[in-house]
Design a protein around this motif. Structure first.
Motif, PDB file in Angstrom:
ATOM      1  N   ARG A 164     102.220  20.172  24.054  1.00  0.00           N
ATOM      2  CA  ARG A 164     101.747  19.272  23.932  1.00  0.00           C
ATOM      3  C   ARG A 164     101.777  18.156  24.889  1.00  0.00           C
ATOM      4  O   ARG A 164     100.965  17.279  24.650  1.00  0.00           O
ATOM      5  CB  ARG A 164     102.950  18.972  22.845  1.00  0.00           C
ATOM      6  N   ARG A 165     102.616  18.278  25.763  1.00  0.00           N
ATOM      7  CA  ARG A 165     102.522  17.037  26.900  1.00  0.00           C
ATOM      8  C   ARG A 165     101.153  17.744  27.737  1.00  0.00           C
ATOM      9  O   ARG A 165     100.563  16.132  28.048  1.00  0.00           O
ATOM     10  CB  ARG A 165     103.826  17.188  28.513  1.00  0.00           C
ATOM     11  N   VAL A 166     100.626  19.191  28.052  1.00  0.00           N
ATOM     12  CA  VAL A 166      98.969  19.065  28.735  1.00  0.00           C
ATOM     13  C   VAL A 166      98.537  18.558  27.471  1.00  0.00           C
ATOM     14  O   VAL A 166      97.385  17.278  28.353  1.00  0.00           O
ATOM     15  CB  VAL A 166      99.211  19.875  28.790  1.00  0.00           C
ATOM     16  N   GLU A 167      98.215  18.642  26.373  1.00  0.00           N
ATOM     17  CA  GLU A 167      97.163  18.085  25.472  1.00  0.00           C
ATOM     18  C   GLU A 167      97.021  16.754  25.526  1.00  0.00           C
ATOM     19  O   GLU A 167      95.581  16.265  25.472  1.00  0.00           O
ATOM     20  CB  GLU A 167      97.845  18.548  23.717  1.00  0.00           C
ATOM     21  N   ARG A 168      98.024  15.971  25.213  1.00  0.00           N
ATOM     22  CA  ARG A 168      98.675  14.500  26.278  1.00  0.00           C
ATOM     23  C   ARG A 168      97.826  13.958  26.790  1.00  0.00           C
ATOM     24  O   ARG A 168      96.969  12.961  26.972  1.00  0.00           O
ATOM     25  CB  ARG A 168      99.758  13.929  25.166  1.00  0.00           C
ATOM     26  N   LEU A 169      97.728  14.865  27.808  1.00  0.00           N
ATOM     27  CA  LEU A 169      97.428  14.184  29.533  1.00  0.00           C
ATOM     28  C   LEU A 169      95.782  14.463  29.324  1.00  0.00           C
ATOM     29  O   LEU A 169      94.939  13.467  30.057  1.00  0.00           O
ATOM     30  CB  LEU A 169      98.104  15.321  30.834  1.00  0.00           C
ATOM     31  N   ARG A 170      95.166  15.323  28.801  1.00  0.00           N
ATOM     32  CA  ARG A 170      94.298  16.131  28.469  1.00  0.00           C
ATOM     33  C   ARG A 170      93.161  14.423  27.852  1.00  0.00           C
ATOM     34  O   ARG A 170      92.004  14.146  27.985  1.00  0.00           O
ATOM     35  CB  ARG A 170      93.830  17.020  28.366  1.00  0.00           C
ATOM     36  N   ALA A 171      94.082  14.617  26.679  1.00  0.00           N
ATOM     37  CA  ALA A 171      93.283  13.792  26.134  1.00  0.00           C
ATOM     38  C   ALA A 171      93.486  12.400  26.436  1.00  0.00           C
ATOM     39  O   ALA A 171      92.492  11.380  26.429  1.00  0.00           O
ATOM     40  CB  ALA A 171      94.199  13.818  24.375  1.00  0.00           C
ATOM     41  N   ARG A 172      94.562  12.020  27.197  1.00  0.00           N
ATOM     42  CA  ARG A 172      94.381  10.280  27.685  1.00  0.00           C
ATOM     43  C   ARG A 172      93.558  10.398  28.829  1.00  0.00           C
ATOM     44  O   ARG A 172      92.064   9.600  29.142  1.00  0.00           O
ATOM     45  CB  ARG A 172      95.668  10.407  28.593  1.00  0.00           C
ATOM     46  N   ASP A 173      93.035  11.534  30.182  1.00  0.00           N
ATOM     47  CA  ASP A 173      92.042  11.191  30.613  1.00  0.00           C
ATOM     48  C   ASP A 173      90.990  12.227  30.162  1.00  0.00           C
ATOM     49  O   ASP A 173      89.632  10.973  30.718  1.00  0.00           O
ATOM     50  CB  ASP A 173      92.386  13.125  31.779  1.00  0.00           C
ATOM     51  N   LYS A 174      90.522  11.988  29.394  1.00  0.00           N
ATOM     52  CA  LYS A 174      89.271  12.178  28.626  1.00  0.00           C
ATOM     53  C   LYS A 174      88.635  10.653  28.030  1.00  0.00           C
ATOM     54  O   LYS A 174      87.145  10.540  27.643  1.00  0.00           O
ATOM     55  CB  LYS A 174      88.974  12.964  27.195  1.00  0.00           C
ATOM     56  N   SER A 175      89.493  10.225  27.081  1.00  0.00           N
ATOM     57  CA  SER A 175      89.783   8.650  26.926  1.00  0.00           C
ATOM     58  C   SER A 175      89.659   7.596  28.096  1.00  0.00           C
ATOM     59  O   SER A 175      89.021   6.600  27.041  1.00  0.00           O
ATOM     60  CB  SER A 175      90.384   8.300  25.584  1.00  0.00           C
ATOM     61  N   ALA A 176      90.088   7.546  29.288  1.00  0.00           N
ATOM     62  CA  ALA A 176      89.726   6.979  29.975  1.00  0.00           C
ATOM     63  C   ALA A 176      88.338   6.486  30.325  1.00  0.00           C
ATOM     64  O   ALA A 176      87.350   7.193  30.510  1.00  0.00           O
ATOM     65  CB  ALA A 176      90.010   7.913  31.498  1.00  0.00           C
ATOM     66  N   PRO A 177      87.760   5.163  31.163  1.00  0.00           N
ATOM     67  CA  PRO A 177      86.873   4.701  31.009  1.00  0.00           C
ATOM     68  C   PRO A 177      86.074   5.213  32.344  1.00  0.00           C
ATOM     69  O   PRO A 177      86.912   5.665  33.277  1.00  0.00           O
ATOM     70  CB  PRO A 177      87.059   3.519  31.431  1.00  0.00           C
ATOM     71  N   THR A 178      84.845   5.485  32.675  1.00  0.00           N
ATOM     72  CA  THR A 178      84.168   5.946  33.844  1.00  0.00           C
ATOM     73  C   THR A 178      83.750   5.118  34.415  1.00  0.00           C
ATOM     74  O   THR A 178      83.795   5.523  35.651  1.00  0.00           O
ATOM     75  CB  THR A 178      83.051   7.046  32.603  1.00  0.00           C
ATOM     76  N   ALA A 179      84.060   4.060  34.868  1.00  0.00           N
ATOM     77  CA  ALA A 179      83.363   2.705  35.411  1.00  0.00           C
ATOM     78  C   ALA A 179      84.589   2.309  35.465  1.00  0.00           C
ATOM     79  O   ALA A 179      85.628   1.694  34.103  1.00  0.00           O
ATOM     80  CB  ALA A 179      82.887   1.629  34.717  1.00  0.00           C
ATOM     81  N   PRO A 180      84.759   1.827  37.015  1.00  0.00           N
ATOM     82  CA  PRO A 180      86.058   1.146  37.290  1.00  0.00           C
ATOM     83  C   PRO A 180      86.497  -0.005  36.606  1.00  0.00           C
ATOM     84  O   PRO A 180      85.366  -1.052  36.452  1.00  0.00           O
ATOM     85  CB  PRO A 180      86.529   1.041  38.751  1.00  0.00           C
ATOM     86  N   LEU A 181      87.235  -0.597  36.653  1.00  0.00           N
ATOM     87  CA  LEU A 181      87.508  -2.121  35.985  1.00  0.00           C
ATOM     88  C   LEU A 181      87.262  -3.099  36.875  1.00  0.00           C
ATOM     89  O   LEU A 181      87.878  -2.289  38.527  1.00  0.00           O
ATOM     90  CB  LEU A 181      89.468  -1.998  34.894  1.00  0.00           C
ATOM     91  N   ALA A 182      86.472  -4.672  37.045  1.00  0.00           N
ATOM     92  CA  ALA A 182      86.514  -5.088  37.795  1.00  0.00           C
ATOM     93  C   ALA A 182      88.419  -5.818  37.544  1.00  0.00           C
ATOM     94  O   ALA A 182      89.251  -6.129  37.045  1.00  0.00           O
ATOM     95  CB  ALA A 182      85.477  -6.120  37.373  1.00  0.00           C
ATOM     96  N   THR A 183      88.956  -5.495  39.101  1.00  0.00           N
ATOM     97  CA  THR A 183      90.375  -6.539  38.726  1.00  0.00           C
ATOM     98  C   THR A 183      90.067  -7.103  40.384  1.00  0.00           C
ATOM     99  O   THR A 183      88.895  -6.970  40.838  1.00  0.00           O
ATOM    100  CB  THR A 183      91.079  -5.148  39.540  1.00  0.00           C
ATOM    101  N   GLU A 184      90.774  -7.970  40.619  1.00  0.00           N
ATOM    102  CA  GLU A 184      91.221  -8.854  41.712  1.00  0.00           C
ATOM    103  C   GLU A 184      90.702  -8.084  43.649  1.00  0.00           C
ATOM    104  O   GLU A 184      90.303  -8.042  44.176  1.00  0.00           O
ATOM    105  CB  GLU A 184      91.827  -9.428  42.277  1.00  0.00           C
ATOM    106  N   LEU A 185      91.412  -6.702  43.002  1.00  0.00           N
ATOM    107  CA  LEU A 185      91.784  -5.929  44.361  1.00  0.00           C
ATOM    108  C   LEU A 185      89.665  -5.495  44.595  1.00  0.00           C
ATOM    109  O   LEU A 185      90.041  -4.809  45.455  1.00  0.00           O
ATOM    110  CB  LEU A 185      92.553  -4.754  44.597  1.00  0.00           C
ATOM    111  N   SER A 186      88.957  -5.150  43.551  1.00  0.00           N
ATOM    112  CA  SER A 186      87.840  -4.626  44.546  1.00  0.00           C
ATOM    113  C   SER A 186      86.703  -5.798  44.457  1.00  0.00           C
ATOM    114  O   SER A 186      85.162  -5.644  44.836  1.00  0.00           O
ATOM    115  CB  SER A 186      86.964  -4.263  42.929  1.00  0.00           C
ATOM    116  N   ARG A 187      87.505  -7.255  44.858  1.00  0.00           N
ATOM    117  CA  ARG A 187      85.913  -7.536  45.592  1.00  0.00           C
ATOM    118  C   ARG A 187      86.133  -7.944  47.506  1.00  0.00           C
ATOM    119  O   ARG A 187      86.730  -7.898  47.769  1.00  0.00           O
ATOM    120  CB  ARG A 187      86.909  -9.400  45.326  1.00  0.00           C
TER     121      ARG A 187
END
Length: 61
Positions: free
Chosen positions: A38-61
């Motif tokens: 179940r833990r592996v399935e949750r981690l895989r589902a979480r990885d698939k739902s992650a956005p593909t583009a990185p989020l704009a943050t203060e550190l990315s400037r």
């Protein structure tokens, strides 16, 4: 007087305790395997739902 009934009872108790221990270990192992799957399935589902583009943050400037 024979000790045969005592010996039979002692071995019976030994076998029952051994069987109960084996059954308990098997049940705990089965539960741990299910939880791991179940833990592996949750981690895989979480990885698939992650956005593909990185989020704009203060550190990315």
């Amino acid at each position: 007087m024979t000790h045969l009934p005592f010996i039979i009872a002692a071995y019976s108790v030994f076998v029952l305790v051994l069987a109960a221990d084996a059954l308990g270990s098997w049940l705990r192992l089965r539960s741990a395997r299910r939880q791991a799957l179940r833990r592996v399935e949750r981690l895989r589902a979480r990885d698939k739902s992650a956005p593909t583009a990185p989020l704009a943050t203060e550190l990315s400037r």
